[in-house]
Design a protein around this motif. Structure first.
Motif, PDB file in Angstrom:
ATOM      1  N   LEU A  52       0.828  -1.210   0.000  1.00  0.00           N
ATOM      2  CA  LEU A  52       0.000   0.000   0.000  1.00  0.00           C
ATOM      3  C   LEU A  52       0.861   1.258   0.000  1.00  0.00           C
ATOM      4  CD1 LEU A  52      -2.767  -1.019   2.562  1.00  0.00           C
ATOM      5  CD2 LEU A  52      -3.047  -0.724   0.097  1.00  0.00           C
ATOM      6  N   GLY A  53       1.997   1.211   0.670  1.00  0.00           N
ATOM      7  CA  GLY A  53       2.856   2.379   0.755  1.00  0.00           C
ATOM      8  C   GLY A  53       3.518   2.747  -0.552  1.00  0.00           C
ATOM      9  N   VAL A  54       3.581   1.819  -1.487  1.00  0.00           N
ATOM     10  CA  VAL A  54       4.204   2.113  -2.782  1.00  0.00           C
ATOM     11  C   VAL A  54       3.185   2.149  -3.924  1.00  0.00           C
ATOM     12  CG1 VAL A  54       6.433   1.175  -2.105  1.00  0.00           C
ATOM     13  CG2 VAL A  54       4.721  -0.333  -3.130  1.00  0.00           C
ATOM     14  N   GLY A  55       1.883   2.217  -3.574  1.00  0.00           N
ATOM     15  CA  GLY A  55       0.874   2.408  -4.595  1.00  0.00           C
ATOM     16  C   GLY A  55       0.072   1.193  -4.983  1.00  0.00           C
ATOM     17  N   SER A  56       0.148   0.079  -4.228  1.00  0.00           N
ATOM     18  CA  SER A  56      -0.668  -1.096  -4.547  1.00  0.00           C
ATOM     19  C   SER A  56      -2.151  -0.753  -4.379  1.00  0.00           C
ATOM     20  CB  SER A  56      -0.298  -2.260  -3.615  1.00  0.00           C
ATOM     21  OG  SER A  56       1.016  -2.690  -3.880  1.00  0.00           O
ATOM     22  N   PRO A  57      -3.024  -1.410  -5.141  1.00  0.00           N
ATOM     23  CA  PRO A  57      -4.453  -1.078  -5.064  1.00  0.00           C
ATOM     24  C   PRO A  57      -5.062  -1.437  -3.715  1.00  0.00           C
ATOM     25  CG  PRO A  57      -4.117  -3.017  -6.439  1.00  0.00           C
ATOM     26  CD  PRO A  57      -2.759  -2.465  -6.153  1.00  0.00           C
ATOM     27  N   THR A  58      -5.980  -0.624  -3.260  1.00  0.00           N
ATOM     28  CA  THR A  58      -6.744  -0.946  -2.056  1.00  0.00           C
ATOM     29  C   THR A  58      -7.833  -1.943  -2.410  1.00  0.00           C
ATOM     30  OG1 THR A  58      -8.253   0.881  -2.458  1.00  0.00           O
ATOM     31  CG2 THR A  58      -6.321   1.349  -1.103  1.00  0.00           C
ATOM     32  N   LEU A  59      -8.532  -2.459  -1.392  1.00  0.00           N
ATOM     33  CA  LEU A  59      -9.592  -3.430  -1.661  1.00  0.00           C
ATOM     34  C   LEU A  59     -10.720  -2.851  -2.532  1.00  0.00           C
ATOM     35  CD1 LEU A  59      -9.939  -5.339   1.712  1.00  0.00           C
ATOM     36  CD2 LEU A  59      -9.373  -6.308  -0.516  1.00  0.00           C
ATOM     37  N   PRO A  60     -11.279  -1.696  -2.199  1.00  0.00           N
ATOM     38  CA  PRO A  60     -12.418  -1.209  -2.993  1.00  0.00           C
ATOM     39  C   PRO A  60     -12.024  -0.650  -4.352  1.00  0.00           C
ATOM     40  CG  PRO A  60     -12.397  -0.250  -0.781  1.00  0.00           C
ATOM     41  CD  PRO A  60     -11.059  -0.851  -1.021  1.00  0.00           C
ATOM     42  N   MET A  61     -10.805  -0.190  -4.506  1.00  0.00           N
ATOM     43  CA  MET A  61     -10.351   0.434  -5.747  1.00  0.00           C
ATOM     44  C   MET A  61     -11.305   1.584  -6.156  1.00  0.00           C
ATOM     45  SD  MET A  61      -7.494  -0.208  -7.122  1.00  0.00           S
ATOM     46  CE  MET A  61      -7.797   0.197  -8.842  1.00  0.00           C
ATOM     47  N   ALA A  62     -11.753   1.589  -7.415  1.00  0.00           N
ATOM     48  CA  ALA A  62     -12.586   2.688  -7.913  1.00  0.00           C
ATOM     49  C   ALA A  62     -13.973   2.717  -7.287  1.00  0.00           C
ATOM     50  CB  ALA A  62     -12.709   2.596  -9.436  1.00  0.00           C
ATOM     51  N   TRP A  63     -14.362   1.650  -6.586  1.00  0.00           N
ATOM     52  CA  TRP A  63     -15.699   1.595  -5.984  1.00  0.00           C
ATOM     53  C   TRP A  63     -15.930   2.733  -5.002  1.00  0.00           C
ATOM     54  CZ3 TRP A  63     -17.751   0.643  -1.040  1.00  0.00           C
ATOM     55  CH2 TRP A  63     -19.091   0.257  -1.007  1.00  0.00           C
ATOM     56  N   VAL A  64     -14.864   3.216  -4.352  1.00  0.00           N
ATOM     57  CA  VAL A  64     -15.031   4.297  -3.368  1.00  0.00           C
ATOM     58  C   VAL A  64     -15.428   5.616  -4.024  1.00  0.00           C
ATOM     59  CG1 VAL A  64     -13.428   3.284  -1.707  1.00  0.00           C
ATOM     60  CG2 VAL A  64     -12.570   4.850  -3.448  1.00  0.00           C
ATOM     61  N   ALA A  65     -15.303   5.711  -5.337  1.00  0.00           N
ATOM     62  CA  ALA A  65     -15.710   6.956  -6.007  1.00  0.00           C
ATOM     63  C   ALA A  65     -17.222   7.072  -6.125  1.00  0.00           C
ATOM     64  CB  ALA A  65     -15.079   7.031  -7.400  1.00  0.00           C
ATOM     65  N   GLY A  66     -17.964   5.994  -5.862  1.00  0.00           N
ATOM     66  CA  GLY A  66     -19.424   6.038  -5.949  1.00  0.00           C
ATOM     67  C   GLY A  66     -20.048   7.119  -5.082  1.00  0.00           C
ATOM     68  N   PRO A  67     -19.706   7.172  -3.773  1.00  0.00           N
ATOM     69  CA  PRO A  67     -20.260   8.239  -2.942  1.00  0.00           C
ATOM     70  C   PRO A  67     -19.861   9.642  -3.408  1.00  0.00           C
ATOM     71  CG  PRO A  67     -19.352   6.493  -1.584  1.00  0.00           C
ATOM     72  CD  PRO A  67     -18.943   6.194  -2.983  1.00  0.00           C
ATOM     73  N   VAL A  68     -18.653   9.778  -3.954  1.00  0.00           N
ATOM     74  CA  VAL A  68     -18.220  11.086  -4.458  1.00  0.00           C
ATOM     75  C   VAL A  68     -19.139  11.543  -5.590  1.00  0.00           C
ATOM     76  CG1 VAL A  68     -16.343  12.339  -5.572  1.00  0.00           C
ATOM     77  CG2 VAL A  68     -15.837  10.669  -3.787  1.00  0.00           C
ATOM     78  N   VAL A  69     -19.439  10.627  -6.514  1.00  0.00           N
ATOM     79  CA  VAL A  69     -20.334  10.965  -7.620  1.00  0.00           C
ATOM     80  C   VAL A  69     -21.736  11.277  -7.096  1.00  0.00           C
ATOM     81  CG1 VAL A  69     -21.374  10.106  -9.753  1.00  0.00           C
ATOM     82  CG2 VAL A  69     -18.980   9.584  -9.236  1.00  0.00           C
ATOM     83  N   ALA A  70     -22.210  10.483  -6.119  1.00  0.00           N
ATOM     84  CA  ALA A  70     -23.544  10.722  -5.555  1.00  0.00           C
ATOM     85  C   ALA A  70     -23.621  12.099  -4.910  1.00  0.00           C
ATOM     86  CB  ALA A  70     -23.881   9.636  -4.542  1.00  0.00           C
ATOM     87  N   TRP A  71     -22.606  12.457  -4.136  1.00  0.00           N
ATOM     88  CA  TRP A  71     -22.599  13.786  -3.514  1.00  0.00           C
ATOM     89  C   TRP A  71     -22.546  14.885  -4.575  1.00  0.00           C
ATOM     90  CZ3 TRP A  71     -20.673  15.301   1.827  1.00  0.00           C
ATOM     91  CH2 TRP A  71     -21.032  14.316   2.779  1.00  0.00           C
ATOM     92  N   ALA A  72     -21.779  14.665  -5.646  1.00  0.00           N
ATOM     93  CA  ALA A  72     -21.661  15.674  -6.695  1.00  0.00           C
ATOM     94  C   ALA A  72     -22.984  15.877  -7.423  1.00  0.00           C
ATOM     95  CB  ALA A  72     -20.572  15.262  -7.684  1.00  0.00           C
ATOM     96  N   ILE A  73     -23.700  14.784  -7.722  1.00  0.00           N
ATOM     97  CA  ILE A  73     -24.983  14.905  -8.414  1.00  0.00           C
ATOM     98  C   ILE A  73     -26.004  15.614  -7.531  1.00  0.00           C
ATOM     99  CG2 ILE A  73     -26.923  13.606  -9.382  1.00  0.00           C
ATOM    100  CD1 ILE A  73     -24.930  11.453 -10.211  1.00  0.00           C
TER     101      ILE A  73
END
Length: 381
Positions: free
Chosen positions: A102-123
């Motif tokens: 994780l410290g060198v940029g490995s993917p987290t478990l959710p990956m792009a899935w965490v952007a869902g709430p960001v899009v919901a808040w933006a809409i």
């Protein structure tokens, strides 16, 4: 200009596609996270925990998608819960994924899935709200990776850009829809105002003009009455020009023969030529055409000269109907029509052109001084 909550609730047709796009994104991102889990779980510090997080993400994707589908549920409780679940799944990566990776940029478990709430808040709230959600999740990402570095900067930066970009686009689209709605309402109201102005011109204004003319001719007390009628005519013309819009009425849908409406204008001074077969038009269109012809004949009577004659020619083609009103009067001086419209005299501008324009047709006025006038009305079939 921005759109408030009431206006947003009146525009479900525009926000609906945005929320459906978010639904597709959530399931696609969930599928991508599951594929990464299948490929990498053997290298995780706690593989079972990884599968548990994927299960939580799956359940929440289904629950939140159903909740966001109902506009009345898109409030703060759901938005906060959505952000909290995403942050929790992201933070869980700290104990499940290899910390050194994780410290060198490995993917987290959710990956792009965490952007869902960001899009919901933006809409739901525009770029400012989207940026706030992105910053909060970026803080969680920094905690998971034990700091912020060049190798770990991509995720937070992309989330912030998504929050601002999607929020800005959503707000612009909703504001544009609101402007379009208001423009349509204004156009309908303006058309109704023009219709009322034509009715007033064809009745009240002409009567007042007649009273003024006859009163002046008779003299005495009648002249005073004519003067008062002239003043009221002038005032009424000003009111017509500035008349407040009112809601438009629904058009008629019946189909009638135009010929009897035009035949009613026949007289010793008016000759009518029409086809032997019915010329069918929607009742509302036929009525407007006949009224425009009546206005044209009224102009002949008032302005073409006492001995002027008029001819009405009705022609029917496959895609249009044309009515020509021609007279042998004195003609119209150059610039007279524009001057009359500026003075509030709406005979040609509203009673003729306005009527035909409102039914999708066109008007051509041809006139030369001393050679009469021809008014050609064309409406589509």
């Amino acid at each position: 200009m921005t759109v408030g909550g009431d206006e947003r609730r009146r525009l479900p047709g525009l926000e609906g596609p945005l929320w459906r796009a978010l639904l597709v994104f959530r399931f696609a991102a969930l599928g991508y996270a599951a594929v990464l889990m299948v490929n990498n779980f053997r290298e995780y510090a706690w593989p079972v925990g990884g599968w548990l997080i994927i299960a939580v993400m799956t359940v929440w994707t289904a629950v939140s998608s159903l909740a966001y589908a109902r506009p009345e549920r898109r409030g703060w409780p759901l938005l906060v819960a959505d952000l909290a679940v995403a942050a929790a799944c992201l933070l869980a990566s700290r104990w499940i994924v290899n910390p050194s990776g994780l410290g060198v940029g490995s993917p987290t478990l959710p990956m792009a899935w965490v952007a869902g709430p960001v899009v919901a808040w933006a809409i739901s709230g525009g770029r400012r709200r989207g940026a706030i959600a992105a910053i909060l999740l970026s803080v969680a990402d920094v905690i998971v990776r034990n700091g912020f570095s060049q190798a770990t900067a991509n995720g937070p930066v992309l989330m912030i850009l998504v929050g601002i970009g999607v929020g800005h686009i959503a707000r612009l689209a909703i504001d544009s829809e609101a402007r379009l709605q208001r423009a349509i309402e204004l156009e309908a109201a303006t058309r109704e105002r023009d219709r009322l102005a034509r009715g007033i011109h064809d009745s009240v204004l002409q009567v007042l003009a007649l009273v003024q003319r006859r009163g002046t001719e008779l003299g005495g007390e009648a002249a005073e009455l004519g003067r008062l009628a002239g003043e009221q005519e002038s005032v009424l013309r000003s009111l017509v020009a500035a008349n407040s819009p009112v809601p438009a009425t629904a058009p008629a849908v019946a189909v009638i023969d135009l010929r009897p409406l035009l035949n009613a204008y026949g007289s010793a001074a008016v000759t009518i030529a029409a086809p032997a077969t019915p010329v069918l038009l929607p009742a509302s269109v036929a009525a407007e055409v006949a009224a425009a012809v009546g206005a044209a004949l009224d102009n002949v009577e008032r302005h073409a000269g006492e001995r002027a004659r008029a001819w009405i020619l009705l022609e029917e083609l496959d895609d249009r109907v044309t009515v020509s009103v021609r007279d042998d009067g004195t003609g119209i001086p150059d610039g007279r029509l524009a001057e009359a419209e500026r003075d509030g005299r709406l005979g040609v501008a509203q009673s003729i052109r306005g009527r035909i324009r409102d039914v999708g047709g066109s008007v051509t006025v041809t006139s030369t001084r001393g050679n009469g006038t021809e008014v050609e009305l064309t409406v589509p079939r």
